[in-house]
Write a protein that holds these residues in place. Sequence first.
Motif, PDB file in Angstrom:
ATOM      1  N   THR A 245       0.823  -1.217   0.000  1.00 23.38           N
ATOM      2  CA  THR A 245       0.000   0.000   0.000  1.00 23.38           C
ATOM      3  C   THR A 245       0.858   1.268   0.000  1.00 23.38           C
ATOM      4  O   THR A 245       2.035   1.242   0.358  1.00 23.38           O
ATOM      5  N   PHE A 246       0.223   2.368  -0.385  1.00 19.86           N
ATOM      6  CA  PHE A 246       0.881   3.671  -0.349  1.00 19.86           C
ATOM      7  C   PHE A 246       0.500   4.427   0.914  1.00 19.86           C
ATOM      8  O   PHE A 246       0.880   5.578   1.085  1.00 19.86           O
ATOM      9  N   THR A 247      -0.256   3.793   1.809  1.00 22.55           N
ATOM     10  CA  THR A 247      -0.759   4.494   2.989  1.00 22.55           C
ATOM     11  C   THR A 247       0.329   5.271   3.746  1.00 22.55           C
ATOM     12  O   THR A 247       0.087   6.406   4.132  1.00 22.55           O
ATOM     13  N   PRO A 248       1.544   4.683   3.925  1.00 19.24           N
ATOM     14  CA  PRO A 248       2.572   5.464   4.631  1.00 19.24           C
ATOM     15  C   PRO A 248       2.874   6.806   3.955  1.00 19.24           C
ATOM     16  O   PRO A 248       3.201   7.779   4.627  1.00 19.24           O
ATOM     17  N   LEU A 249       2.715   6.865   2.629  1.00 21.87           N
ATOM     18  CA  LEU A 249       2.956   8.136   1.939  1.00 21.87           C
ATOM     19  C   LEU A 249       1.866   9.154   2.259  1.00 21.87           C
ATOM     20  O   LEU A 249       2.138  10.338   2.432  1.00 21.87           O
ATOM     21  N   TYR A 250       0.623   8.679   2.360  1.00 20.45           N
ATOM     22  CA  TYR A 250      -0.454   9.591   2.743  1.00 20.45           C
ATOM     23  C   TYR A 250      -0.253  10.066   4.174  1.00 20.45           C
ATOM     24  O   TYR A 250      -0.570  11.203   4.527  1.00 20.45           O
ATOM     25  N   PHE A 251       0.292   9.165   4.986  1.00 17.97           N
ATOM     26  CA  PHE A 251       0.574   9.484   6.373  1.00 17.97           C
ATOM     27  C   PHE A 251       1.501  10.698   6.463  1.00 17.97           C
ATOM     28  O   PHE A 251       1.371  11.542   7.336  1.00 17.97           O
ATOM     29  N   ILE A 252       2.429  10.808   5.494  1.00 22.73           N
ATOM     30  CA  ILE A 252       3.345  11.954   5.470  1.00 22.73           C
ATOM     31  C   ILE A 252       2.561  13.253   5.286  1.00 22.73           C
ATOM     32  O   ILE A 252       2.813  14.247   5.959  1.00 22.73           O
ATOM     33  N   ALA A 253       1.586  13.216   4.399  1.00 23.58           N
ATOM     34  CA  ALA A 253       0.776  14.410   4.152  1.00 23.58           C
ATOM     35  C   ALA A 253       0.055  14.815   5.435  1.00 23.58           C
ATOM     36  O   ALA A 253       0.017  15.995   5.806  1.00 23.58           O
ATOM     37  N   VAL A 254      -0.496  13.827   6.130  1.00 26.09           N
ATOM     38  CA  VAL A 254      -1.203  14.114   7.380  1.00 26.09           C
ATOM     39  C   VAL A 254      -0.240  14.720   8.396  1.00 26.09           C
ATOM     40  O   VAL A 254      -0.547  15.704   9.074  1.00 26.09           O
ATOM     41  N   LEU A 255       0.958  14.133   8.460  1.00 24.84           N
ATOM     42  CA  LEU A 255       1.975  14.630   9.378  1.00 24.84           C
ATOM     43  C   LEU A 255       2.315  16.078   9.060  1.00 24.84           C
ATOM     44  O   LEU A 255       2.433  16.922   9.957  1.00 24.84           O
TER      45      LEU A 255
ATOM     46  N   LEU B 145      -0.203  22.911  11.562  1.00 24.04           N
ATOM     47  CA  LEU B 145      -1.164  23.425  12.538  1.00 24.04           C
ATOM     48  C   LEU B 145      -0.462  23.842  13.821  1.00 24.04           C
ATOM     49  O   LEU B 145      -0.785  24.893  14.396  1.00 24.04           O
ATOM     50  N   VAL B 146       0.511  23.038  14.251  1.00 22.86           N
ATOM     51  CA  VAL B 146       1.266  23.391  15.454  1.00 22.86           C
ATOM     52  C   VAL B 146       1.979  24.723  15.224  1.00 22.86           C
ATOM     53  O   VAL B 146       1.944  25.637  16.063  1.00 22.86           O
ATOM     54  N   GLY B 147       2.603  24.842  14.053  1.00 21.75           N
ATOM     55  CA  GLY B 147       3.308  26.087  13.704  1.00 21.75           C
ATOM     56  C   GLY B 147       2.365  27.279  13.691  1.00 21.75           C
ATOM     57  O   GLY B 147       2.671  28.350  14.233  1.00 21.75           O
TER      58      GLY B 147
ATOM     59  N   SER C 239       9.649  19.904  13.542  1.00 27.84           N
ATOM     60  CA  SER C 239       9.621  19.890  12.073  1.00 27.84           C
ATOM     61  C   SER C 239      10.780  19.084  11.506  1.00 27.84           C
ATOM     62  O   SER C 239      10.613  18.376  10.519  1.00 27.84           O
ATOM     63  N   THR C 240      11.956  19.129  12.157  1.00 24.74           N
ATOM     64  CA  THR C 240      13.064  18.325  11.656  1.00 24.74           C
ATOM     65  C   THR C 240      12.718  16.843  11.750  1.00 24.74           C
ATOM     66  O   THR C 240      12.950  16.067  10.817  1.00 24.74           O
ATOM     67  N   GLY C 241      12.128  16.484  12.887  1.00 21.09           N
ATOM     68  CA  GLY C 241      11.714  15.085  13.058  1.00 21.09           C
ATOM     69  C   GLY C 241      10.743  14.679  11.970  1.00 21.09           C
ATOM     70  O   GLY C 241      10.885  13.621  11.343  1.00 21.09           O
ATOM     71  N   ALA C 242       9.745  15.541  11.730  1.00 23.48           N
ATOM     72  CA  ALA C 242       8.734  15.220  10.724  1.00 23.48           C
ATOM     73  C   ALA C 242       9.354  15.091   9.343  1.00 23.48           C
ATOM     74  O   ALA C 242       9.033  14.177   8.583  1.00 23.48           O
TER      75      ALA C 242
END
Length: 309
Positions: free
Chosen positions: A227-237, A243-245, A275-278
Motif C-alpha cells: 500500500t501507499f498508505t505510509p505516503l499519505y501518512f506523510i501528508a497528514v503529518l 497546525l502546530v506552527g 519539524s526536523t523530526g517530521a
Amino acid sequence: MKKISVIVPCYNEESTIELFHQAITKMWDEDAKLRDNYELELQFIDDGSKDKTYPILKELAKKDSKVHFASFSRNFGKEAAMFCGLRQCTGDAAVMIDADLQHPVETIKDMIDKWEEGYDIVEGVKSSRGKERKTHGLFANIFYKMISKMTGFDMKNSSDFKFLDRKVVDALDSFTEKETFFRALSFWTGFRNTTVEYEVQDRVAGNSKWSTKSLIKYAFRNITAFTFTPLYFIAVLGVIVMLVGLGLGIDAVISYLLGKAVGGYPSLVVLISLSTGAILLSLGIIAVYIAKMFQEIKNRPRYILQDKE
Ligand code: UDP
Ligand code: MG
C-alpha cells in the motif's frame, strides 16, 4: 481425475519433512474420496536450507513419484518459495501449507469441498493462534489490524494456508513484481473466496524461523510493498506540523499585540525539533519507496534454483 498440488516451502526442515510426507500420504491413502477422485502432487521448495533438507527431498523424490522439489541456491525467503511453488505446480488446484504440520492436513479436505462448491480461493483461518500467542500474539494482532486497515482486506487470523484454483495460481504466477505479499495478493486477484477454520497445531519438530525482529521487518516490508498508505501518512503529518506552527504563530502575534515579550527560545526549540523530526521521518518513508523502485527496476530474478525435480 483432478490433480491437487500441495506446495510446501521448507527452510531448515530436516526434522519435519518426512513427518509431513507421512501425514499427507497417509491421509490420502486412507480417505476413499480423496484417493479415488484426486491425484496428489507434492511440491517441496527448499528455500536454501543449511541443514539436510535438500538431500532428504532428493531421496524422497526418488522413492515417491508424487514428490517434486525445487531447491534454491540460498535463502530467498518464504514469499519467494511460495511463488516458486506456484510456478512449479501442475495441478488443477494448489494448496499452500507449512512443512511443520502447524496447518493440519485434514483441513485440505474441507478446502476441496469448498472448491467443489465453486470457490476459487479457500483461505485457512486460524480459530486460535495456538502456541504463537505467548511469543508474538500481541505483535501479530497489531500488524494484522494495521494491514487490514491499509489494504482494505480483512486479514485478521489470516495465514498463508490457502487453497487456490488453477485460475488464481496462473494469475499470481503472471505477476512480474518482485516484492510480493502472498496473503493479500491472492485476495487482490478478486476471485470468489471463502474461508475454512483450522486449529493451529504445535510445531511437530524443529524451531520457528521467526524472531520478533524479523516479524517487524516482515510487517514493514509487506505494508510498504502492498500500500501507499505510509505516503499519505506523510501528508497528514505535514498538516499536523503546520497546525502546530500556526498555533505558535498566532500565540506570538497575540503576545505581541498584548505587549508581552514573546517566549522565543522554548518555542523555537519545540518547532525546530518537531519539524526536523517530521521531515526526516517523511524522507525516510519516501526513501523506502524509492529503494523499492530501485529494486524492481533492477529486475533480478526472485530466486535462483540450484536443482529441481
Ligand atoms: N520458511 C521458508 N523460508 C524462510 C522461513 C520459513 O520457506 O525463510 C518456511 C518454513 O520451512 C515453514 C513455513 O515457512 O514451512 C513457516 O515457517 P515457520 O514455521 O518457521 O513460521 P511460523 O509457523 O512460526 O510462523
Ligand atoms: Mg510454523
